[in-house]
Design a protein around this motif. Structure first.
Motif, PDB file in Angstrom:
ATOM      1  N   PRO A  37       0.826  -1.132  -0.069  1.00 15.51           N
ATOM      2  CA  PRO A  37       0.086  -0.029  -0.029  1.00 15.51           C
ATOM      3  C   PRO A  37       0.791   1.257  -0.126  1.00 15.51           C
ATOM      4  O   PRO A  37       0.483   2.312  -0.748  1.00 15.51           O
ATOM      5  N   THR A 162      -3.948  -1.751  -9.762  1.00 16.35           N
ATOM      6  CA  THR A 162      -4.127  -1.505  -8.287  1.00 16.35           C
ATOM      7  C   THR A 162      -5.530  -2.077  -8.048  1.00 16.35           C
ATOM      8  O   THR A 162      -5.647  -2.671  -7.115  1.00 16.35           O
ATOM      9  N   GLU A 165      -5.087  -5.628  -8.073  1.00 16.94           N
ATOM     10  CA  GLU A 165      -4.256  -6.085  -6.950  1.00 16.94           C
ATOM     11  C   GLU A 165      -5.186  -6.209  -5.941  1.00 16.94           C
ATOM     12  O   GLU A 165      -5.051  -7.103  -4.815  1.00 16.94           O
ATOM     13  N   CYS A 166      -5.729  -5.063  -5.490  1.00 19.16           N
ATOM     14  CA  CYS A 166      -6.354  -4.883  -4.277  1.00 19.16           C
ATOM     15  C   CYS A 166      -8.099  -5.216  -4.242  1.00 19.16           C
ATOM     16  O   CYS A 166      -8.655  -5.348  -3.238  1.00 19.16           O
ATOM     17  N   CYS A 171      -6.164  -2.712   0.551  1.00 22.37           N
ATOM     18  CA  CYS A 171      -5.049  -3.515  -0.208  1.00 22.37           C
ATOM     19  C   CYS A 171      -4.194  -4.218   1.170  1.00 22.37           C
ATOM     20  O   CYS A 171      -4.247  -3.726   2.274  1.00 22.37           O
ATOM     21  N   PRO A 175       1.014  -8.014  -0.181  1.00 23.12           N
ATOM     22  CA  PRO A 175       0.414  -8.725  -1.204  1.00 23.12           C
ATOM     23  C   PRO A 175       0.905  -9.686  -2.007  1.00 23.12           C
ATOM     24  O   PRO A 175       2.343  -9.723  -2.247  1.00 23.12           O
ATOM     25  N   GLU A 179      -6.029  -9.788  -6.129  1.00 22.37           N
ATOM     26  CA  GLU A 179      -7.144 -10.392  -5.629  1.00 22.37           C
ATOM     27  C   GLU A 179      -8.182 -10.396  -6.603  1.00 22.37           C
ATOM     28  O   GLU A 179      -9.192 -11.494  -6.358  1.00 22.37           O
TER      29      GLU A 179
END
Length: 185
Positions: A37, A162, A165-166, A171, A175, A179
């Motif tokens: 993050p 992003t 990913e989140c 987030c 990681p 996701e």
């Protein structure tokens, strides 16, 4: 410094921001290191650093445009300092791999501090704020426009990756997967 030279210098600064964002993507996709993050925040602040030069290219150099970039650089220095301090203890391996002995967040701190100094120096040249009626197009020419669109494209790509990913939540601190791309359980 004339307005024409200032616009060229702003375009060069956009290429520098694009290089930083592209290097972050190289680490993410080539080395398979998902950004944390704080890393994502630093990327956003590098993109925010580009707002001043983009406005200078579009509307001509103004102190207020430089001030926006200066504020982004200070915020970026604060965020990267925070991350450096999180990993300063002896024996802490840091987050992610290192480049020339420094982690990316340390390089980000150096970059943000350099940006603060460079913006302050460029603002010392008052002549750039006078209209010099140069033959340069109002948008700075092709060199400047390519720089603007390159930064915009890299920033938009950052928003998409992003989100992947989140997901739609917070987030992960460390990681490991995208996701929105992981298989449903």
């Amino acid at each position: 410094m004339t307005q024409t030279r200032a616009i060229t210098l702003n375009a060069l600064s956009l290429y520098a921001v694009a290089l930083v964002l592209a290097a972050a993507y190289a680490a993410q996709f080539i080395l398979h290191e998902l950004p944390c993050p704080l890393c994502l925040l630093q990327r956003i602040l590098f993109a925010a650093l580009a707002v001043g030069p983009i406005l200078n290219i579009r509307f001509g150099p103004r102190p207020s445009h430089y001030a926006m970039s200066l504020l982004a650089a200070v915020a970026g220095a604060v965020a990267s300092t925070r991350q450096v301090l999180l990993h300063i203890m002896p024996g802490d391996a840091g987050y992610g791999s290192a480049l020339l002995g420094y982690h990316y967040y340390t390089w980000a701190l150096i970059g943000f501090i350099a940006a603060v100094i460079l913006i302050a120096v460029v603002m010392l040249f008052d002549r750039q704020f006078e209209d010099d009626h140069a033959a340069l197009p109002a948008t700075g020419g092709a060199f400047a426009q390519i720089a603007v669109w390159l930064v915009i494209a890299l920033t938009a790509t950052n928003v998409v990756t992003t989100l992947l990913e989140c997901g739609f939540g917070a987030c992960a601190d460390n990681p490991l997967v995208y996701e929105l791309l992981k298989p449903a359980a």
